[in-house]
Every structure is written in structure tokens, then in C-alpha cells.
Write a protein that holds these residues in place. Structure first.
Motif, PDB file in Angstrom:
ATOM      1  N   ASN A  66      -7.176   2.985  -2.503  1.00 16.46           N
ATOM      2  CA  ASN A  66      -6.885   2.872  -3.936  1.00 16.46           C
ATOM      3  C   ASN A  66      -5.876   3.935  -4.382  1.00 16.46           C
ATOM      4  OD1 ASN A  66      -8.140   4.241  -6.786  1.00 16.46           O
ATOM      5  ND2 ASN A  66      -7.540   2.101  -6.861  1.00 16.46           N
ATOM      6  N   TYR A  67      -6.045   5.164  -3.881  1.00 17.45           N
ATOM      7  CA  TYR A  67      -5.134   6.249  -4.241  1.00 17.45           C
ATOM      8  C   TYR A  67      -3.710   5.945  -3.791  1.00 17.45           C
ATOM      9  CZ  TYR A  67      -2.878  10.828  -4.110  1.00 17.45           C
ATOM     10  OH  TYR A  67      -1.989  11.867  -4.286  1.00 17.45           O
ATOM     11  N   LEU A  68      -3.568   5.485  -2.545  1.00 13.25           N
ATOM     12  CA  LEU A  68      -2.237   5.183  -2.016  1.00 13.25           C
ATOM     13  C   LEU A  68      -1.599   3.998  -2.747  1.00 13.25           C
ATOM     14  CD1 LEU A  68      -2.923   5.617   1.805  1.00 13.25           C
ATOM     15  CD2 LEU A  68      -1.730   7.184   0.275  1.00 13.25           C
ATOM     16  N   ALA A  69      -2.407   3.013  -3.112  1.00 17.77           N
ATOM     17  CA  ALA A  69      -1.884   1.862  -3.855  1.00 17.77           C
ATOM     18  C   ALA A  69      -1.400   2.293  -5.232  1.00 17.77           C
ATOM     19  CB  ALA A  69      -2.953   0.783  -3.984  1.00 17.77           C
ATOM     20  N   ASN A  70      -2.138   3.186  -5.861  1.00 17.95           N
ATOM     21  CA  ASN A  70      -1.760   3.645  -7.200  1.00 17.95           C
ATOM     22  C   ASN A  70      -0.516   4.525  -7.188  1.00 17.95           C
ATOM     23  OD1 ASN A  70      -3.998   2.281  -8.104  1.00 17.95           O
ATOM     24  ND2 ASN A  70      -5.230   4.104  -8.490  1.00 17.95           N
ATOM     25  N   GLN A  71      -0.172   5.076  -6.016  1.00 17.45           N
ATOM     26  CA  GLN A  71       1.033   5.900  -5.907  1.00 17.45           C
ATOM     27  C   GLN A  71       2.295   5.056  -5.752  1.00 17.45           C
ATOM     28  OE1 GLN A  71       0.721   9.361  -6.315  1.00 17.45           O
ATOM     29  NE2 GLN A  71      -1.322   8.574  -6.773  1.00 17.45           N
ATOM     30  N   ARG A  72       2.135   3.779  -5.399  1.00 12.37           N
ATOM     31  CA  ARG A  72       3.304   2.930  -5.157  1.00 12.37           C
ATOM     32  C   ARG A  72       4.046   2.679  -6.475  1.00 12.37           C
ATOM     33  NH1 ARG A  72       2.008  -2.091  -1.235  1.00 12.37           N
ATOM     34  NH2 ARG A  72       4.282  -2.169  -1.338  1.00 12.37           N
ATOM     35  N   GLN A  73       5.358   2.781  -6.435  1.00 16.02           N
ATOM     36  CA  GLN A  73       6.158   2.573  -7.633  1.00 16.02           C
ATOM     37  C   GLN A  73       6.304   1.094  -7.968  1.00 16.02           C
ATOM     38  OE1 GLN A  73       9.791   4.732  -6.667  1.00 16.02           O
ATOM     39  NE2 GLN A  73       9.148   6.389  -8.023  1.00 16.02           N
TER      40      GLN A  73
END
Length: 207
Positions: free
Chosen positions: A39-46
Motif C-alpha cells: 500500500n505504501y509503495l502504491a501510494n508513492q506512485r505519481q
């Protein structure tokens, strides 16, 4: 309760501290940690990637060559994806990749990450971490004294500009506050360096 030996900035023993089992002694839940990290990595995607479809590229107003007699395949538009300069099939468009996970899962993942660091012997507790001025050399010496490894995560209870600036130029070193630390950074770093004051604040927040 688990008992850990505290160190000072010189790497010498400075007493012990008891860690509450409800936070630092649970059975780590790998599924929860995986869900929160993903979830954290997905939320970092622009999500700003974009390409043109055949309806958006320039051209395509006339048939590029006659239907028969050329020895080539039939073609009705220069914007077809099979043509040079044509559009992209199922072209990616800007989108929002972020999503949310339940608060209980986030909490379980955080406690699991903290407990795993204790179980693996990767948590280092300092009695205090204070510097008179921003000194990268002094921070490097401190990390060497406590055997922090190549990728330490430093957690403090309150923001200290001298500590932050001292660690900013050291490759692999990251600083964070108790309120801003996240599961991804905890599991992604070799060691978890936390001050006594920060331990007390973590227990205050998560109990």
C-alpha cells in the motif's frame, strides 16, 4: 517484557530498558506487513505516465496508400498502432494508484515490524542522541560506535535539526520521528536506532 541494553553515543552500555510485549514482543504477521508495504509503495506512485492512442496522434486523414497493387498489407490510416508514428494499443493514461488499508491492519503491521526488529537483534536503543551542531563526522563516528550497519533508520521523539542535518549526507542513513515512521522504512533498513525518549513515545501511542 523483553529487556534491552541501552547504549550511549560512544557505544558504551548505559543501563537497560524494558520493552512492552504488546508492542515489541508479538508474533509478527507477515501478511499484514506485506499488505501495508504494498500500500505504501502504491501510494508513492505519481501515476503521471501517458501515451497517445490512435485517436490522439497526428495524421490519419487519408488512406496512406492504395488498397491493392502495392504488395503491402491493406491499411486505412497512418495512426494505426502497426504503423511507425502510430498510436499505442491500450495506451497508459494518468491515474491514481493510491488506496487505503484498514487501521487495524496498519497497526498490526507496525507492531509486527517493531517486534521483528527486536527478535532479530536489529534494534539499538540509545539513552540519548544530541549534537551541539550539525556534524556529519560526529554522526558517522556515533553510528560506527554503536555498530549501526550500512542502512540504519534513526527514530527520535522530537525533531532535532542538528541530528537530521548530521545524518542527511550519509548514504543509507534515514531519520524519522515517532509520528512519521512507517512500516516500509522499518523493514527496509538494516538496523532500527531509537532513543529512550522515542521508545516511551511509541509505547504511549500504540498502547
Amino acid at each position: 517484557m523483553a529487556t534491552i541494553t541501552m547504549l550511549n553515543m560512544a557505544g558504551q552500555e548505559a543501563g537497560t530498558i524494558e520493552l512492552k510485549d504488546e508492542i515489541f514482543g508479538i508474533e509478527p504477521n507477515e501478511n499484514a506487513v506485506h499488505d501495508v508495504v504494498k500500500n505504501y509503495l502504491a501510494n508513492q506512485r505519481q501515476g503521471t505516465q501517458s501515451a497517445k492512442t490512435r485517436g490522439e496522434v497526428r495524421g490519419g486523414g487519408r488512406k496512406p496508400f492504395r488498397q491493392k497493387g502495392t504488395g503491402r498489407h491493406r491499411q486505412g490510416s497512418s495512426t494505426d498502432p502497426s504503423q511507425i508514428g502510430g498510436g499505442v494499443v491500450f495506451a497508459p493514461k494518468p491515474r491514481d494508484y493510491s488506496y487505503s488499508v484498514p487501521k487495524k491492519v496498519k497497526r498490526l503491521a507496525m507492531l509486527s515490524a517493531l517486534s521483528a526488529k527486536v527478535a532479530d537483534g536489529e534494534m539499538i536503543v540509545l539513552d540519548e542522541l544530541k549534537m551541539e551542531a550539525p556534524k556529519t563526522k560526529e554522526m558517522v563516528a556515533t553510528l560506527a560506535n554503536i555498530k549501526a550497519g550500512k542502512k540504519p533508520l534513526i527514530i527520535t521523539a522530537a525533531k532535532d535539526e542538528n541530528v537530521v542535518k548530521s545524518a542527511a549526507n550519509i548514504p543509507g542513513v534515514r531519520t524519522a520521528l515517532v509520528g512519521t515512521m512507517n512500516v516500509y522504512e522499518i523493514v527496509n533498513h538494516d538496523s532500527f536506532i531509537v532513543t529512550k525518549e522515542a521508545i516511551e513515545k511509541i509505547e504511549e501511542v500504540y498502547l
